[in-house]
Design an enzyme around this catalytic site. Structure first.
Site, PDB file in Angstrom:
ATOM      1  N   CYS A   1       1.089  -1.029   0.204  1.00 38.88           N
ATOM      2  CA  CYS A   1       0.160   0.233   0.436  1.00 38.88           C
ATOM      3  C   CYS A   1       1.012   0.789  -0.239  1.00 38.88           C
ATOM      4  CB  CYS A   1      -1.126  -0.100   1.093  1.00 38.88           C
ATOM      5  SG  CYS A   1      -1.852  -1.925   1.666  1.00 38.88           S
TER       6      CYS A   1
ATOM      7  N   HIS B   1      -2.698   7.913   5.674  1.00 38.99           N
ATOM      8  CA  HIS B   1      -2.807   7.077   4.531  1.00 38.99           C
ATOM      9  C   HIS B   1      -4.834   6.248   5.275  1.00 38.99           C
ATOM     10  CE1 HIS B   1      -1.601   3.274   2.938  1.00 38.99           C
ATOM     11  NE2 HIS B   1      -2.512   2.133   4.374  1.00 38.99           N
TER      12      HIS B   1
ATOM     13  N   HIS C   1      -9.493   1.908  -0.976  1.00 37.78           N
ATOM     14  CA  HIS C   1      -8.041   2.207  -0.381  1.00 37.78           C
ATOM     15  C   HIS C   1      -7.510   1.297  -2.137  1.00 37.78           C
ATOM     16  CE1 HIS C   1      -4.043   1.417   0.604  1.00 37.78           C
ATOM     17  NE2 HIS C   1      -4.667   0.514   1.848  1.00 37.78           N
TER      18      HIS C   1
END
EC number: 2.3.1.41
Length: 1606
Positions: free
Chosen positions: A1182, A1424, A1465
């Site tokens: 990620c 994030h 995401h």
């Protein structure tokens, strides 16, 4: 006829009947009529295992033939094998015979081999009886401990004996959180609704004891699945679980639960491969059964025997014969039922249900006829505790309001004094130490800023002083509602316009004008049935009303139930006042939806004070069940014992008189009276059960002066009047100790849902002497009744407050009201007609010139690329220029010159519009419609035959104007973009989570029908299945017939429903072809490569680069780098390589190359850039995009490249989605839907209810260059990359666990400020070093002169040689000096902090100090923020500790942006999207709020440096941004971006002006190219290259020559 012939004929007849049945449709009704009517058959026999047809025929006889049969004396006999065997075969009960003697040597055998397969075999009589079965032992429950070990052992891959019962799951998994979650998931499946909280932290022995208390002793879902999997994969084909159970019961005497225990042992001793025969299975079961007997200390059973001279018949052979016979019968019945079942079952069900359905239908029709549809619908229950919303994060909203207050005052955006007053009151009611720190910082900053008006400081200082004084007190409700009077005006065109204006007289005087009484709100006391006016209570209420406007009332610690708080209602305003007073309120809504919950959230965010809590639940007051469930829900938590009940829910019945009472009137009466009383009674019952007599709940009864006064309101008056009977019941019944009653007669209230149609005549009503109220006023008065001393009096006896305003005392009120309404309407109609006449007159007398109306200009979209905001040099740059000029080496400063993305919201521009405002502008709509393929550009002859140039609808080819696009397509675009239900049509492989495909291994239990296939395929099948595959070749066709036999193992597809059905897919209709990418490229590359190609070209356009080869006019081909990264790369290609290849589907031979993550970068280089520079491919899960950014910065600062493409890309595919779901990393969408969430609400970073991230797909790209190159080329500079870093975490066993390694970016040991942090100090050092360099130049030039003089004396060199020598040496001297200057500038500027002692200056502090900034200048943190519980806690802790350690000032709250609430995401692309968002924030000064953060997690409150806004904050100046990403596999990344104004301060005014001129020119050309690309559909194709920038002949030379340019 010979018996053999009869048998043969019977066999033929059966076959013929079955053939007829198969070949022709079922005509069962006609068949029955023929058999029963025409043939009059009396003896009817059904062939089959059960009496299906005979049962149906019995009902037919009973309903249609019973009377005629009785008359004709027909006696019918219906028989089937299961109930009529003796009669079918004409067998009768034999006479009783004496006992047989002991069996001897007689042997009775029957020859059966010649019998047809269908013939019923006669029983075999043997002279020797085999040993009988063992006795069944007593059954017992399967121990929970055995189940736990069976679940744990395969997961842990350990011997069961090596698993200690004293250990916990967390300890046993060794820190692997994913495995722990998987085991807990199995426990939840095995023991539904019985697993305690955090079972992974309990010792197995304690967990076993806890689960044993309610365990039924049987295997659950998880262990049953394991057993079934063992049977299907390890036992031979045809051997089922029931066979194994039968064997254990007959041979070992084991009952069902003990059999389960044996299977659990067998799970731990599974054979490594499939057993081949039943003998092997018997041995396997015997071994496990014996082990079980030994484990349980049971005696192994022995079988008895009977002596016989005859040979024993093998019991297993008999069992096998029986099974084969049963299987044959099932096959025959299966064939028959396959053709008759549908119709027969339907007729059977119809016949069985007809009578009961008719009765039920009749009863239902009667019920509906009596009650009506509205009543039936109105009492349907809707309460669901899973849908509750809890709001309690007042502390965060207070920080947000404080920022908003200052910003709005600073920017002059405060709309009114009332708004200022409301905001200030809310802040005071929630003030704490953090609030004071925040105000101190704001005031200090304002005092230091000369541009801030001193008039702003005074209210902020006053607010701070008030907060100091009230910090320790409880929150209070203060009645700030203005005294407003109704005003109705009539516009010039006859429209009635209602408004409110302040009353001319003080409130007290107005109230005294009531005709009915000289007292505003008379109060009466109830004594049984007698109600009498009480001057004392009236006086108390008057004082309470005055106090409500002065000191106010606190409801801190009070629990309130409020029903009926819809928007604009009295209850809605009561809710605001109660929350302001600190109450804990449970509010119900009958229209639960996203919009409604958002309304309540906004109310709490603005009015919720210290300690206040708001709970919202769906509730229908018309439902008895909802009433009971609501009260149970409230009292499930003892801390919510009610203090107040406000049952204000109401249903409008306007327009109904006694002749029109309908079912809506009945349900309204039920809701406003019957169930209201039930609600009070249910609360009283709960208090009685708890013996709560010291805390009675005060019920505020909403009474009305309208006792039929207005009429045409259904049963409204009856409902309100009947409520008054509760008052005498208070003393006559037994619940008075638990309930207090305060009746409030509510007068004419304007602006509510029940009265809004009457607002226009409110002024006329007041002219009759009646006082009307606004909803805010009435709510404040009611809350004053609740909060003052008056409430204590209600505990003694019921009290009634008359707030009717004299409505009930006006004689002939209805007639006067009707007359006033008629006069008003007549006057309005007159004005309307007059206006119409006047308009016609004007039109008639006007000249042609005046009559002409100008043509309306149509809105046109002006789609532009982003451009950095133009700065005023004197204001925005000059203040920093003196200190920053010349302080950095521009060749090693990294800047971002362009960016682009493709994601769920389209591109970066459309995503920003949605993030900024929640909707699309005209330009955004046009761009999104084009991107989704809804419109296309047409230039030519249209459908009408005319020439047309403009947008047309893609489907219809109809012309459409720009301003029509939002109205036509916006709803569709919103539905098919963003976070939404997965759309299979754009998913890889058509993935549909509701039909997730997988394969299950099945062993055939019977032979399959042969099928035709090729010889090659037949050979492969034979190779796989061996003797289980029979292959025969057809000589004529050359093909083969293959038959799979019983025992062959096949994989059968199945479809299951996966509970991750929501994702952030790219918009429906997006295609790379729209950008001009050819079909052969689309077919060749993976979809993520297409994403990346489009984003790269668009990022270059954003940089002002129309042709990528333009770079090679300024840099060498080796100085262009590509650093795009991803977590998994081409997932579609991976799926094809593994799954499609395994399934023998068509897959291109070179597919493997598309699975490499670096292939995407290769395609970009091959098709677009033709660079010879580095391709770096970061893989950081990620955090891939930030790792890409970090890599590129290193390349540029080390001068290995001057231009870098950075970012990340990721796809959304079935397999990855499933695996994330198995890890419990993504949110369970089924649970979210059950909680009443819609897809766009499911990603909720920082929210207390967050439950996992929502996946998305797409790509993000930035163009990075050195500042020197950007200034030279005139590229737009959106931001400076001041710092990047990647960090790992620590020792552990959990790959996805969030880490804290990023904290090292703030590492420093010294508490004494280093002088190098001073820009002025470094500037003096730099000037000193430059003086030395210049002196060094002078010294070297003097030496050069001496050398030349020597050469001249030697006369060996010509004047030309000497000149060339001088020029060459001078050039080198000056180049050396420039290199030294650049190096010293870099060491004292760009990275001065790295040259200090280790740990003396932290990377964050040092990189900010390069630009004269400090830790307090970080204006926003882009988190994030995945919406997982642990990440959001870990990340905020890291940022908080960084700020704290580096000394950020208290009160300087750092707004945290969590972009994933909107985008989901995207893993590899996530960081790139965040960087894009930060660049847009710096350019606009807008910090977008996380609109899904409805309630911020209480655990985040401890982070005193952070704020979590859910609304936009318009900042004056965003100086720097922090971006953080955390990826699986210990990948933590952080970047600091700085506003470009600080770069411009280093170059001087003249160079800046020249740069801006070049930049704007470049931007205009790029915008034109963007429009051209949309019109022509060639954005990418025009940039695709077929040749390098140099010729093939010059290739080697171009690569070897560093000065080569093209």
């Amino acid at each position: 006829m010979h018996p053999d012939v009869e048998q043969e004929l019977a066999y033929t007849l059966l076959i013929e009947l079955m053939a007829h049945q198969f070949a022709y449709p079922v005509r069962w009704i006609e068949t029955q009529d023929h058999i029963l009517g025409e043939v009059n058959a009396e003896r009817i026999i059904e062939i089959g295992p059960s009496p299906i047809l005979t049962n149906m025929m019995k009902r037919t006889i009973a309903s249609r033939f019973s009377n005629s049969d009785q008359a004709l004396n027909i006696n019918r006999h219906l028989m089937s094998p299961d109930n009529g065997n003796p009669d079918i075969y004409y067998k009768y009960e034999p006479t009783e015979e004496p006992d047989l003697p002991e069996l001897g040597s007689q042997s009775n055998t029957v020859k059966v081999s010649g019998s047809p397969a269908w013939e019923v075999q006669r029983p075999v009589t043997a002279s020797h009886i085999p040993s009988g079965p063992v006795d069944e032992i007593e059954d017992t429950k399967v121990p929970v401990s055995a189940i736990l070990i069976s679940l744990l052992a395969p997961k842990l891959k350990k011997d069961p004996r090596a698993i200690p019962m004293t250990g916990t799951i967390s300890n046993l998994v060794g820190g692997r959180s994913t495995l722990s979650n998987e085991i807990v998931g199995d426990l939840l499946a095995e023991f539904p609704n019985r697993v305690p909280d955090k079972p992974e932290e309990m010792p197995l022995s304690s967990l076993s004891e806890t689960l044993s208390t309610s365990h039924d002793g049987q295997l659950g879902k998880a262990t049953s699945a394991l057993v079934m999997k063992m049977v299907s994969s390890r036992l031979p084909g045809g051997y089922s679980l029931s066979n194994a159970r039968l064997y254990l019961r007959e041979k070992w005497g084991l009952p069902p639960r003990r059999q389960d225990a044996v299977f659990l042992l067998a799970l731990q001793r599974q054979p490594t491969s499939r057993l081949l025969s039943s003998t092997d299975v018997d041995s396997f079961l015997d071994a496990n059964a014996a082990a079980y007997f030994g484990q349980e200390n049971l005696s192994i059973p022995s079988r008895g025997s009977v002596q016989s001279a005859a040979p024993a018949v093998d019991a297993k052979a008999l069992l096998l014969a029986k099974q084969q016979n049963d299987a044959l019968l099932r096959d025959i019945m299966g064939v028959i039922q396959g053709h008759t079942a549908a119709k027969n079952e339907s007729q059977d069900a119809t016949l069985q249900a007809s009578d009961s359905e008719a009765a039920a239908t009749k009863k239902l029709d009667m019920w509906i006829s009596e009650h009506g549809d509205d009543y039936a619908k109105g009492m349907a229950p809707i309460f669901d505790a899973k849908k509750q919303r809890i709001y309690d994060s007042y502390w965060n909203w207070n920080a947000q309001d404080t920022i908003l207050l200052f910003q709005r005052k600073l920017q002059g955006q405060m709309s009114s004094v009332k708004e200022l007053e409301q905001l200030s009151t809310s802040i005071v009611n929630r003030a704490c130490g953090r609030t004071l720190e925040q105000l101190d910082y704001i005031i200090a900053q304002a005092e230091r800023d000369p541009t801030v008006d001193s008039g702003l400081l005074k209210p902020m200082q006053l607010l701070r002083q008030t907060c100091v004084e009230t910090q320790e007190r409880q929150p209070v409700f203060i009645n700030l509602s203005p005294d407003m009077a109704p005003l109705t005006t009539i516009s010039s065109d006859g429209r009635l316009i209602f408004s409110e204006i302040p009353r001319a007289l003080p409130c007290s005087k107005i109230l005294s004008t009531n005709e009915a009484s000289s007292i505003a709100f008379p109060v009466s006391r109830a004594d049984g049935v007698a109600v009498s006016y009480s001057p004392q209570l009236t006086e108390i209420l008057c004082h309470d009303l005055k106090d409500s406007r002065r000191s106010g009332f606190s409801f801190s610690g009070k629990n309130v139930l409020l029903t009926g708080a819809g928007e604009g209602s009295i209850g809605n305003h009561i809710l605001r006042h109660l929350l302001a007073g600190g109450a804990r309120v449970t509010v119900t809504t009958s229209s639960f939806s996203e919009k409604v919950t958002a309304m309540f959230q906004s109310i709490y965010a603005r009015h919720g004070s210290k300690g206040s809590v708001l709970r919202v639940v769906p509730f229908n007051q018309g439902s008895h069940g909802d009433v009971q469930n609501l009260v149970k829900y409230i009292y499930a938590d003892a801390s919510w014992d009610l203090d107040f009940i406000l049952p204000f829910a109401a249903i409008s019945e306007n327009g109904r008189d006694i002749e029109d009472l309908d079912s809506k009137s009945e349900i309204a009466h039920r809701a406003m009276l019957t169930n209201l009383v039930r609600l009070v009674g249910a609360v009283a019952s709960q208090k009685r059960q708890r013996d709560t007599i010291t805390r009675p709940a005060t019920v505020v009864l909403p009474l009305s002066p309208n006792h039929g006064l207005l009429g045409n309101d259904g049963l409204y008056s009856e409902s309100k009047r009947s409520l008054e009977t509760l008052i005498p019941k208070w003393s006559s019944e037994t619940w008075g100790s638990y309930i207090a009653l305060a009746g409030v007669i509510i007068g004419w209230t304007r602006g509510t849902g029940l009265m809004d149609s009457n607002d226009v005549i409110a002024q006329a009503v007041e002219s009759l002497g009646v006082r009307t109220f606004s909803a805010v006023e009435m709510a404040a008065n009611i809350v004053s009744v609740m909060g003052g001393r008056f409430n204590a009096e209600c505990q003694e006896t019921p009290i009634i407050v008359d707030m009717g305003g004299g409505l009930g005392s006006v004689k002939n009120f209805k007639a006067k009201l009707t007359s006033a309404r008629q006069e008003l309407n007549a006057y309005a109609e007159l004005k309307r007609l007059t206006a119409q006449e006047s308009s016609r007159d004007k039109a008639y007398v006007a000249t042609d010139a005046h009559a002409k109306t100008s043509k309306r200009l149509r809105g046109r979209a002006n789609i532009l690329l982003p451009l950095p905001k133009n700065l005023n040099y004197e204001v925005d740059i000059a203040p920093f220029a003196a200190s920053l000029d010349g302080m950095v080496d521009l060749s090693r400063v990294v800047v971002i010159t362009g960016f682009a993305e493709l994601g769920p919201l389209g591109n970066s521009r459309t995503r920003w519009e949605m993030e900024e405002s929640g909707t699309l502008s005209l330009e955004g709509c046009v761009e999104m419609a084009w991107l989704m393929g809804l419109i296309t550009y047409h230039n030519g002859i249209d459908k009408k035959g005319d020439h047309y140039s403009g947008w047309v609808d893609t489907k219809t080819s109809d012309a459409i104007c720009d301003d029509e696009i939002p109205g036509k397509y916006l709803e569709f675009m919103a539905k098919h973009s963003g976070i939404r239900e997965v759309e299979p049509e754009i998913s890889d492989n058509g993935y549909d989570p509701s039909k997730k495909e997988s394969l299950i291994e099945v062993a055939l239990q019977r032979d399959l029908a042969p099928f035709e296939t090729s010889i090659e395929t037949a050979e492969t099948l034979k190779r796989q299945h061996g003797d289980k595959a029979i292959v025969t070749q057809d000589a004529s066709s050359g093909n083969c017939q293959v038959q799979l036999k019983a025992g062959a193992v096949v994989m059968v597809p199945r479809a299951s429903r996966f509970n991750r059905t929501v994702a952030g897919q790219i918009p429906l209709g997006w295609t790379a072809k729209r950008y001009g990418i050819s079909d052969d490229i689309i077919e060749q590359v993976d979809p993520v490569t297409l994403f990346s190609l489009v984003c790269t070209v668009e990022a270059l356009l954003c940089s002002g680069i129309i042709d990528p080869y333009e770079f090679y006019q300024h840099i060498h081909v080796s100085q262009f780098a590509n650093c795009l990264g991803s977590s998994m790369g081409g997932l579609t290609s991976l799926r094809k390589m593994h799954r499609d290849r395994y399934l023998d589907r068509s897959v291109k031979s070179d597919l493997v190359q598309e699975t490499f993550i670096n292939t995407t970068g290769a395609w970009i280089n091959m098709l677009l850039s033709s660079s010879s520079g580095p391709i770096r491919t970061p893989v950081g899960a990620c955090a891939s995009s930030l790792e890409s950014l970090d890599t590129a910065c290193d390349l540029i600062m080390l001068k290995k490249a001057k231009v870098c493409l950075v970012g990340g890309f990721e796809d959304f595919v079935e397999d990855l989605s499933y695996e994330f779901g198995c890890m419990k990393a993504t949110c369970d969408t089924d649970a979210e839907y059950a909680a009443g969430r819609v897809p766009k609400e499911m990603s909720r970073p920082t929210a207390s209810s967050r439950s996992g991230f929502v996946e998305s797909q797409g790509c993000g790209v930035q163009v990075l260059t050195s500042a020197e190159l950007a200034l030279e080329m005139g590229l737009p500079i959106f931001g400076i990359v001041a710092y990047t870093s990647m960090a790992a975490d620590k020792a552990g066993r959990s790959v996805p666990a969030p880490g804290k390694g990023v904290l090292t970016n703030a590492r420093e040991k010294s508490t004494i400020p280093n002088p190098m942090l001073s820009l002025g100090y470094r500037k003096r050092l730099l000037e000193l070093r430059r003086t030395q360099i210049y002196q060094n130049i002078s010294d070297h030039l003097d030496i050069l002169n001496s050398e030349i003089a020597l050469f001249q004396e030697s006369e060996t060199a010509s004047p030309g040689d000497l000149k060339a020598f001088r020029e060459n040496r001078e050039l080198r001297i000056r180049q050396d000096a420039q290199a030294q200057d650049a190096e010293v500038t870099f060491s004292l500027g760009n990275q001065f902090w790295k040259s200090q002692d280790a740990g003396d200056i932290s990377p964050i502090r040092g990189s900010l100090a390069v630009w004269g900034l400090g830790i307090d200048d970080i204006s926003v943190a882009s988190l994030h923020g995945t919406s997982t519980v642990q990440n959001d806690l870990n990340e905020t802790m890291v940022i908080q500790e960084q700020m704290k350690h580096l000394g950020r000032r208290q009160g300087n709250l750092l707004p945290c942006v969590c972009q994933k609430w909107l985008t989901g995401h995207s893993k590899g692309a996530a960081g790139a999207w965040m960087v894009n968002g930060c660049l847009q924030m710096m350019n606009t000064g807008l910090v977008p709020g996380n609109r899904n953060a409805d309630n911020v997690d209480e655990k985040l409150r401890e982070h005193r440096h952070l704020a979590f806004p859910n609304t936009n904050l318009q900042m004056d100046d965003i100086k720097a941004c922090s971006v953080t990403s955390f990826g699986f596999g210990q990948k933590g990344g952080q970047a600091l971006l700085v506003h470009p104004r600080y770069l411009f301060a280093t170059i001087g005014r003249e160079r800046y002006d020249g740069y801006i001129s070049k930049r704007d020119k470049r931007w205009r050309k790029a915008c034109f190219r963007l429009s051209e690309a949309m019109v022509q559909g060639n954005m990418v194709s025009k940039c695709i290259k077929t040749e390098a920038p140099y010729t093939s002949a010059d290739g080697v030379a171009a690569l070897l020559d560093p000065t080569a340019r093209f």
